[in-house]
Design a protein around this motif. Structure first.
Motif, PDB file in Angstrom:
ATOM      1  N   THR A  78       4.510   2.272   0.185  1.00 25.04           N
ATOM      2  CA  THR A  78       5.934   1.985   0.323  1.00 25.04           C
ATOM      3  C   THR A  78       6.396   0.944  -0.677  1.00 25.04           C
ATOM      4  O   THR A  78       7.463   1.083  -1.294  1.00 25.04           O
ATOM      5  CB  THR A  78       6.231   1.520   1.754  1.00 25.04           C
ATOM      6  OG1 THR A  78       5.841   2.539   2.683  1.00 25.04           O
ATOM      7  CG2 THR A  78       7.713   1.216   1.930  1.00 25.04           C
TER       8      THR A  78
ATOM      9  N   GLY B 295       5.620  -0.304   5.611  1.00 28.10           N
ATOM     10  CA  GLY B 295       5.093   0.963   6.083  1.00 28.10           C
ATOM     11  C   GLY B 295       5.277   1.171   7.570  1.00 28.10           C
ATOM     12  O   GLY B 295       5.154   2.287   8.060  1.00 28.10           O
TER      13      GLY B 295
ATOM     14  N   ARG C 145      12.942   1.678   2.217  1.00 23.86           N
ATOM     15  CA  ARG C 145      11.849   1.179   3.047  1.00 23.86           C
ATOM     16  C   ARG C 145      11.163   0.028   2.329  1.00 23.86           C
ATOM     17  O   ARG C 145      10.832   0.124   1.143  1.00 23.86           O
ATOM     18  CB  ARG C 145      10.833   2.294   3.319  1.00 23.86           C
ATOM     19  CG  ARG C 145      11.429   3.523   3.993  1.00 23.86           C
ATOM     20  CD  ARG C 145      10.349   4.550   4.267  1.00 23.86           C
ATOM     21  NE  ARG C 145      10.913   5.850   4.585  1.00 23.86           N
ATOM     22  CZ  ARG C 145      10.194   6.941   4.805  1.00 23.86           C
ATOM     23  NH1 ARG C 145       8.864   6.878   4.742  1.00 23.86           N
ATOM     24  NH2 ARG C 145      10.770   8.091   5.066  1.00 23.86           N
TER      25      ARG C 145
END
Length: 472
Positions: free
Chosen positions: A196, A114, A111
């Motif tokens: 993240t 977010g 990732r």
């Protein structure tokens, strides 16, 4: 009176012979010119005329150079933006495959933002978003060099020796460090963007592998744990990471504590079993991502119940790739747990089964029968499963080598011959290009050179012992 008026000359005076002869001598070599035409006009040009000519020449040169520079800059900027937009809309795009989502593999993917929509967070601004994309480019497209010398993660001492670090990892973590500063100063970003980005940088720093890098990664994951509030599946994954990092740094008690937290967080979202000790017997985990996370904490004191074996490899042809990968993952993790708990044959056979499922190697390969020249490490890959296959090969090699060591130390009469078979199977899974006479090969992809040397040394020792007994 008219007689007194002088008559005007009717023709120009002729040049004297002296001047005529001088002109003739000077210009005789240049041929005749029309009367009144100067053959050397530059002799009459003024200084201003020459200056304007030079200014005009350099002006045109400057104009053409400026136009070329503008065109070159426009082309470079366009290529730069096209590359960034490609990363934004293709490489960082959200997962769209419904089958991947059904088995929740998108939750375990890398990732970089977010937002569940994918891409970079618009709240980071122009520079922040470009920095995030630059980190991805440095990590996956390369930084233009292989290694860099840095003391940033050499142990924290300013006088420590420079350590060679993978350039892609070094530049990627530097870009992410800048992106984190942009996120900390931004006013309107997704609530999960900062956590993240910190987790992504921690993952990259962990891959550098030095003690200083591992310590830095642990500190970054601790920041993420606090930001998540210790709740949810994401917090469980962070706790798992912290457990692994503490184990690598030698803090076994802290590692056990974090792994226990991982299991407790998973139990909070599952149907609890009636076992008096839920840490040793898993609850009913309905979510595929929870099941995969449950099997990762593997120590001598935390042992989840092994998953049931998946069907034979031929049945996987009818299963979707995400579904097949899920069951193969559980099988592989079960085999790793078996290695930790001295169940070496079960671990080796499970890992072999996973590896064969991920290759096109036939069932009659030399790992089972000694008539096929195809090594498991030389079999073609199912391209989606290269990482799980490397793990399965490594686990199978380690399990067979352990089993050979235990067999060799036993008091059985044929212990050396049986140990030699185990060592040879370990080599088949770990190495490539080994001939039938036992000639030295090389480590296969994903197998550490140090592990390969151990496997090879054990094999050679058992082979020499076996040959000595046969000669007697």
């Amino acid at each position: 009176m008219l007689s007194r008026v002088r008559r005007l000359p009717t023709a120009l005076p002729r040049a004297s012979p002296r001047h005529s002869s001088l002109f003739t001598r000077r210009h005789a070599s240049h041929g005749p010119y029309p009367e009144g035409v100067n053959p050397y006009p530059y002799l009459d040009d003024s200084f201003a005329t020459n200056t304007m000519h030079a200014v005009g020449y350099f002006g045109r040169l400057f104009k053409f150079t400026a136009v070329g520079a503008v065109l070159l800059g426009t082309t470079a900027f366009t290529a730069f933006e096209v590359a960034h937009q490609y990363v934004e809309h293709v490489k960082l795009a959200a997962e769209q495959d419904p089958e991947v989502k059904n088995w929740q593999w998108e939750l375990e993917a890398e990732r970089w933002t977010g937002s569940p929509k994918g891409g970079s967070d618009s709240g980071l601004g122009y520079r922040g978003r470009h920095t995030v994309r630059a980190a991805w480019m440095a990590l996956y497209w390369g930084a233009g060099q292989k290694v860099v010398a840095s003391n940033a993660f050499s142990g924290g001492s300013s006088g420590a020796a420079l350590a060679p670090i993978d350039a892609n990892l070094e530049y990627a973590q530097e870009f992410l460090e800048s992106a984190i500063r942009f996120a900390e100063g931004a006013k309107k970003i997704h609530p999960m963007t900062l956590a993240t980005l910190i987790a992504r940088r921690a993952d990259i720093v962990e891959r550098i592998g030095t003690v200083g890098a591992l310590d830095e990664a642990r500190a970054e994951y601790t920041r993420v744990w606090r930001a998540l509030g210790g709740q949810g599946i994401d917090a469980a994954r962070v706790a798992l990471k912290l457990g692994n990092l503490n184990r690598r740094l030698g803090d076994q008690e802290d590692a056990l504590l974090w792994w226990t937290r991982t299991l407790q967080l998973l139990q909070a979202t599952a149907i609890l079993s009636k076992s008096p000790n839920p840490l040793l017997h898993p609850p009913l985990l309905n979510e595929p991502s929870h099941q995969r996370c449950w099997f990762r904490p593997s120590t001598r004191r935390i042992r989840p119940q092994p998953a049931p074996l998946p069907p034979r490899p031929s049945i996987f042809a009818s299963a979707s790739p995400p579904q097949a990968l899920h069951f193969l993952y559980l099988l592989h993790r079960s085999s790793m747990l078996s290695v930790h708990h001295a169940e070496k044959p079960a671990a080796a056979e499970s890992s072999e089964r996973v590896a064969r499922s991920l290759t096109l190697a036939p069932e009659g390969s030399r790992i089972q029968k000694n008539h096929s020249p195809l090594l498991p490490t030389e079999a073609p890959l199912s391209t989606m499963y290269d990482n799980p296959l490397r793990d399965a090969r490594s686990t199978a090699a380690k399990a067979w080598n352990y089993l050979g060591y235990l067999t060799e130390k036993s008091s059985a009469p044929d212990a050396s011959a049986r140990a030699l078979e185990c060592y040879q199977r370990a080599l088949d899974w770990a190495g490539v290009s080994r001939d039938e006479d036992g000639g030295a090969g090389k480590a296969g992809e994903g197998v550490a050179e140090a592990d390969w040397k151990v496997y090879w040394a054990d094999y050679v020792r058992a082979r020499d012992v076996t040959k000595g007994k046969q000669q007697k």
